[in-house]
Design a protein around this motif. Structure first.
Motif, PDB file in Angstrom:
ATOM      1  N   GLU A  74      44.958  87.409  45.567  1.00 38.69           N
ATOM      2  CA  GLU A  74      44.182  88.096  46.603  1.00 38.69           C
ATOM      3  C   GLU A  74      44.883  88.003  47.954  1.00 38.69           C
ATOM      4  O   GLU A  74      45.348  86.933  48.354  1.00 38.69           O
ATOM      5  N   MET A  75      44.938  89.136  48.639  1.00 38.30           N
ATOM      6  CA  MET A  75      45.461  89.194  50.000  1.00 38.30           C
ATOM      7  C   MET A  75      44.415  89.830  50.900  1.00 38.30           C
ATOM      8  O   MET A  75      43.803  90.832  50.540  1.00 38.30           O
ATOM      9  N   THR A  76      44.190  89.236  52.065  1.00 37.98           N
ATOM     10  CA  THR A  76      43.244  89.749  53.038  1.00 37.98           C
ATOM     11  C   THR A  76      44.029  90.198  54.265  1.00 37.98           C
ATOM     12  O   THR A  76      44.781  89.406  54.837  1.00 37.98           O
ATOM     13  N   VAL A  77      43.894  91.467  54.634  1.00 33.01           N
ATOM     14  CA  VAL A  77      44.730  92.041  55.691  1.00 33.01           C
ATOM     15  C   VAL A  77      43.902  92.927  56.621  1.00 33.01           C
ATOM     16  O   VAL A  77      42.834  93.404  56.249  1.00 33.01           O
ATOM     17  N   LYS A  78      44.427  93.147  57.805  1.00 38.44           N
ATOM     18  CA  LYS A  78      43.761  94.038  58.758  1.00 38.44           C
ATOM     19  C   LYS A  78      43.979  95.502  58.400  1.00 38.44           C
ATOM     20  O   LYS A  78      43.129  96.342  58.680  1.00 38.44           O
ATOM     21  N   ASN A  79      45.129  95.808  57.807  1.00 37.76           N
ATOM     22  CA  ASN A  79      45.451  97.200  57.511  1.00 37.76           C
ATOM     23  C   ASN A  79      45.802  97.347  56.032  1.00 37.76           C
ATOM     24  O   ASN A  79      46.935  97.098  55.625  1.00 37.76           O
ATOM     25  N   LEU A  80      44.815  97.731  55.248  1.00 36.80           N
ATOM     26  CA  LEU A  80      45.009  97.866  53.806  1.00 36.80           C
ATOM     27  C   LEU A  80      46.027  98.951  53.473  1.00 36.80           C
ATOM     28  O   LEU A  80      46.860  98.789  52.580  1.00 36.80           O
ATOM     29  N   SER A  81      45.977 100.065  54.196  1.00 35.99           N
ATOM     30  CA  SER A  81      46.839 101.201  53.847  1.00 35.99           C
ATOM     31  C   SER A  81      48.316 100.861  54.002  1.00 35.99           C
ATOM     32  O   SER A  81      49.156 101.336  53.232  1.00 35.99           O
ATOM     33  N   LYS A  82      48.666 100.016  54.981  1.00 33.88           N
ATOM     34  CA  LYS A  82      50.071  99.641  55.151  1.00 33.88           C
ATOM     35  C   LYS A  82      50.559  98.805  53.972  1.00 33.88           C
ATOM     36  O   LYS A  82      51.654  99.030  53.449  1.00 33.88           O
ATOM     37  N   LEU A  83      49.748  97.835  53.548  1.00 34.64           N
ATOM     38  CA  LEU A  83      50.135  97.029  52.392  1.00 34.64           C
ATOM     39  C   LEU A  83      50.162  97.877  51.134  1.00 34.64           C
ATOM     40  O   LEU A  83      51.053  97.738  50.290  1.00 34.64           O
ATOM     41  N   SER A  84      49.211  98.780  51.006  1.00 33.60           N
ATOM     42  CA  SER A  84      49.175  99.686  49.857  1.00 33.60           C
ATOM     43  C   SER A  84      50.465 100.491  49.755  1.00 33.60           C
ATOM     44  O   SER A  84      51.056 100.607  48.676  1.00 33.60           O
ATOM     45  N   ARG A  85      50.919 101.038  50.875  1.00 31.96           N
ATOM     46  CA  ARG A  85      52.157 101.838  50.852  1.00 31.96           C
ATOM     47  C   ARG A  85      53.356 100.983  50.459  1.00 31.96           C
ATOM     48  O   ARG A  85      54.244 101.437  49.723  1.00 31.96           O
ATOM     49  N   THR A  86      53.400  99.765  50.942  1.00 33.74           N
ATOM     50  CA  THR A  86      54.509  98.881  50.575  1.00 33.74           C
ATOM     51  C   THR A  86      54.540  98.636  49.069  1.00 33.74           C
ATOM     52  O   THR A  86      55.584  98.755  48.419  1.00 33.74           O
TER      53      THR A  86
END
Length: 312
Positions: A161-173
């Motif tokens: 599990e990762m908790t982030v402020k910007n899901l879309s940026k991690l998703s693209r990576t």
């Protein structure tokens, strides 16, 4: 294009190596497969736990930092580790075991759409035992000397599990660089798999505003994902750089080669090769029982040992 066959290892911070050693060997029943030091700071223990040989995808790794404080939980962090167990009956076994050892847990529930038992170690590291639907790492090997019966042993890493402020940026990576597939993606959470239908390369992402986590004891330092060999590692180094991320460059960690980079939210990823593995300087019978040092540190063994306290 190469693919990512799953997780390699995950690394955490512990304040007390002796307590950590007891919990992961005696309570969770994992094998300590390598007792070594942080190669960048040799006065610090680096402990690895896993299956019989510390196969890629089974390794939990800890850096001991005796002066570390507590974790201030927040976002932009790796926040939970899923560990695979064989069956729902295993969850019943583990719930009783946790009660016997006074391990904090939340009872049997679901996590990332799977039957699960959420729990924490003594330093507040958040984990979940999850039931795989027949999936398991093909090279996982049972550890005959584990205090946990074979039919209930932990079979490696599952959902991270990762908790982030910007899901879309991690998703693209994950998708555009590494080819992860989307299981589902909502406004506030998403689930990705490096191999379709397989839990051992699964990443669950939660979007959360607020202050970033301040790491301490029980926090997760980085996730390492698997590649087969040096050629693939070089390929991924080039791909990550093409997307504008800085990498550490390829580093020889003696037991594997790897590189590091931070994605846009600050999550630290390592990319690590499957080999040579922990048997490079040990044998399967005595693996993890003595202090092993990579060749470039061996000449400094006496000095290193003098600064370490014994682990019993």
């Amino acid at each position: 294009m190469y693919n990512i066959p799953g997780h390699h290892h995950i690394s955490m911070i512990t304040k007390h190596a002796n307590d950590n050693n007891h919990f992961y060997r005696e309570v969770l029943g994992l094998r300590r497969v390598k007792l070594t030091v942080n190669q960048d700071a040799p006065s610090m223990y680096h402990l690895f736990y896993g299956d019989k040989t510390g196969s890629p995808g089974t390794e939990l790794s800890f850096f001991e930092i005796p002066l570390v404080g507590r974790t201030h939980r927040g976002t932009n962090a790796i926040t939970k580790i899923g560990l695979i167990v064989p069956s729902e009956e295993s969850l019943q076994y583990w719930m009783k075991r946790f009660d016997d050892y006074e391990v904090q847990h939340e009872g049997i529930s679901t996590y990332a759409n799977r039957p699960a038992l959420l729990f924490e170690d003594e330093e507040g590291l958040r984990m979940a035992l999850i039931v795989a639907n027949g999936e398991k790492i093909s090279h996982w090997e049972t550890y005959d000397r584990s205090p946990v019966p074979q039919e209930h042993q932990i079979q490696g890493m599952g959902t991270v599990e990762m908790t982030v402020k910007n899901l879309s940026k991690l998703s693209r990576t994950l998708i555009e660089i590494f080819g992860y597939q989307t299981v589902f993606e909502n406004e506030q959470d998403a689930l990705f798999q490096s191999v379709a239908g397989e839990v051992f390369g699964e990443i669950y992402v939660i979007q959360q505003d607020g202050p970033s986590e301040k790491p301490g004891k029980g926090s997760i330092h980085h996730l390492a994902i698997r590649v087969k060999n040096d050629e693939e590692l070089q390929y991924w180094d080039e791909q990550v750089k093409k997307r504008g991320f800085q990498t550490s460059g390829i580093i020889d960690r003696f037991y594997f080669k790897s590189l590091y980079f931070r994605e846009s939210n600050g999550i630290l990823f390592e990319i690590a090769t499957d080999g040579p593995g922990f048997l490079r300087d040990g044998n399967v019978e005595t693996l993890g029982e003595q202090l092993d040092l990579p060749d470039f540190l061996e000449a400094h063994r006496d000095e290193i040992v003098e600064k370490l306290h014994p682990i019993v």
